[in-house]
Design an enzyme around this catalytic site. Structure first.
Site, short mmCIF file in Angstrom:
data_model
loop_
_atom_site.label_atom_id
_atom_site.label_comp_id
_atom_site.label_asym_id
_atom_site.label_seq_id
_atom_site.Cartn_x
_atom_site.Cartn_y
_atom_site.Cartn_z
N GLY A 166 0.83 -1.19 0.00
CA GLY A 166 0.00 0.00 0.00
C GLY A 166 0.88 1.25 0.00
CB CYS A 167 0.59 4.51 -1.71
SG CYS A 167 -1.13 4.93 -1.35
CG ASN A 168 -1.57 5.92 2.96
OD1 ASN A 168 -1.16 7.01 2.60
ND2 ASN A 168 -2.85 5.57 2.86
CB VAL A 169 1.95 0.21 3.74
CG1 VAL A 169 2.87 -0.80 4.41
CG2 VAL A 169 0.51 -0.04 4.13
#
Length: 375
Positions: A166-169
């Site tokens: 995930g991009c936030n991850v």
């Protein structure tokens, strides 16, 4: 796949080609010297021109979007899936069934379906059938006992199934993992606050995503421990060495009026051992330099900035790079780590291309741009 002399090229299909993530993957693939772009598929937009959805992709603008069918995708060497969460599990299972007794494509899922190793966490946060975990597509992920990321790259070099983070991850993991791996921070009371660009929400038309609602306004979402990326971040910190079950993360994303980018500010308490040494700032700096290299010398796509310089989304827009910085807040006895990424670049498409390259035995950064766009 064909070979001529010492040259080899692979055919790549992209499912979900009309969305933001699919478009960014195609932008990078269009400049990849070792691949040929095959079928471009989608659901409701099948039959339209790709240029109707991505007019900036001039070389592919006249390609016709096809329906996402397992039989079509299975004819390629590589399939990149940029589908909504929960949608890729069924199509990948169908592709694998077609390949029973023979070869199946290298499958790269940009969605969440194959990221989590815990069935319980998947069912709690996503509420649908669990599709199983694939090799995690973050080459820079540190494993316990590592000071440089090697084990994850080894896994990616020998896999045929890849789950893109995930991009936030990505932003939160890259910010704090050196401290977790070095045992310098306590992830049991960690906090992440993110400023997130609107493209991270996808193309679906929702009232709060319209310009009238978004411009001039910052909007928090998924507040209070409900964001689906939380178990994935905890999973990564445990891979980096946090004891199982010990990580507790307060995670708050905030939509801000920019189209691309994530700026993550992550804090975690110092460990007692770090508080007692004479120069904790030097120890922290050394851990991050060991993981990523000093002033950009090390990880080619992660730049630990000079001391006193802080990440900004504007410097990474359009690129596959991440900028990182770390400091100690003496008054709060915490480490403050920050990371800026382009959510579509390093956050999704860049990681997909890195992983694709490793799985195919190519130079890891092939076709990934390290230059941002300014102003």
């Amino acid at each position: 796949m064909w070979m001529y002399g010492y040259c080899m090229t692979w055919t790549v299909a992209v499912a979900g080609a009309t969305g933001y993530a699919g478009g960014e993957v195609l932008r990078l693939l269009a400049n990849h010297p070792e691949v040929t772009i095959g079928a471009l598929t989608a659901a409701s937009s099948a039959g339209s021109r790709l240029g109707d959805h991505h007019p900036h992709l001039l070389s592919l603008a006249d390609r016709i979007v096809q329906s996402t069918e397992a039989e079509l995708l299975a004819q390629h060497d590589v399939v990149v899936l940029a589908l909504p969460h929960g949608a890729s599990g069924a199509i990948t299972a169908a592709i694998e069934k077609l390949g029973t007794g023979g070869a199946t494509p290298l499958l790269i899922d940009c969605g969440a379906d194959h990221r989590l190793t815990s069935r319980q966490a998947w069912e709690l946060f996503y509420g649908s059938d669990y599709a199983g975990a694939w090799t995690y597509g973050m080459p820079e992920l540190l494993h316990a006992g590592e000071s440089h990321a090697r084990a994850q790259r080894t896994e990616l070099a020998s896999t045929r199934r890849i789950a893109v983070p995930g991009c936030n991850v990505t932003a939160v993991t890259l910010a704090l993992q050196p401290g977790v791996a070095a045992g310098l921070v306590d992830p049991s009371r960690s906090t992440a606050v993110l400023a997130v660009g609107y493209s991270g929400a996808g193309k679906a038309l929702k009232p709060h995503l319209t310009a009238a609602e978004a411009l001039g306004s910052a909007q928090p979402y998924a507040v209070g421990g409900t964001h689906r990326h939380i178990p994935e971040i905890i999973q990564n910190f445990e891979v980096a060495g946090a004891p199982a079950g010990s990580t507790h993360l307060s995670f708050t994303p905030v939509l801000v009026p920019m189209s691309r980018g994530i700026l993550a500010t992550v804090t975690a308490p110092l460990t007692p051992a770090l508080r007692e040494i004479p120069d904790p700032e030097a120890a922290v700096r050394t851990a991050w330099e060991t993981a990523y290299g000093a002033s950009g010398r090390g990880e080619s796509l992660i730049h630990l900035l000079p001391e006193g310089t802080w990440p900004a989304t504007g410097t990474v827009v359009g690129s596959g790079t991440a900028t990182v910085q770390v400091a100690i807040d003496r008054g709060a006895d915490t480490v403050v780590a920050m990371c800026a990424v382009d959510n579509l670049g390093k956050g999704t498409a860049g990681a997909a291309l890195q992983s694709l390259n490793l799985a195919l035995g190519l130079e890891e950064t092939t076709a990934i741009t390290t230059q941002g766009v300014a102003p």
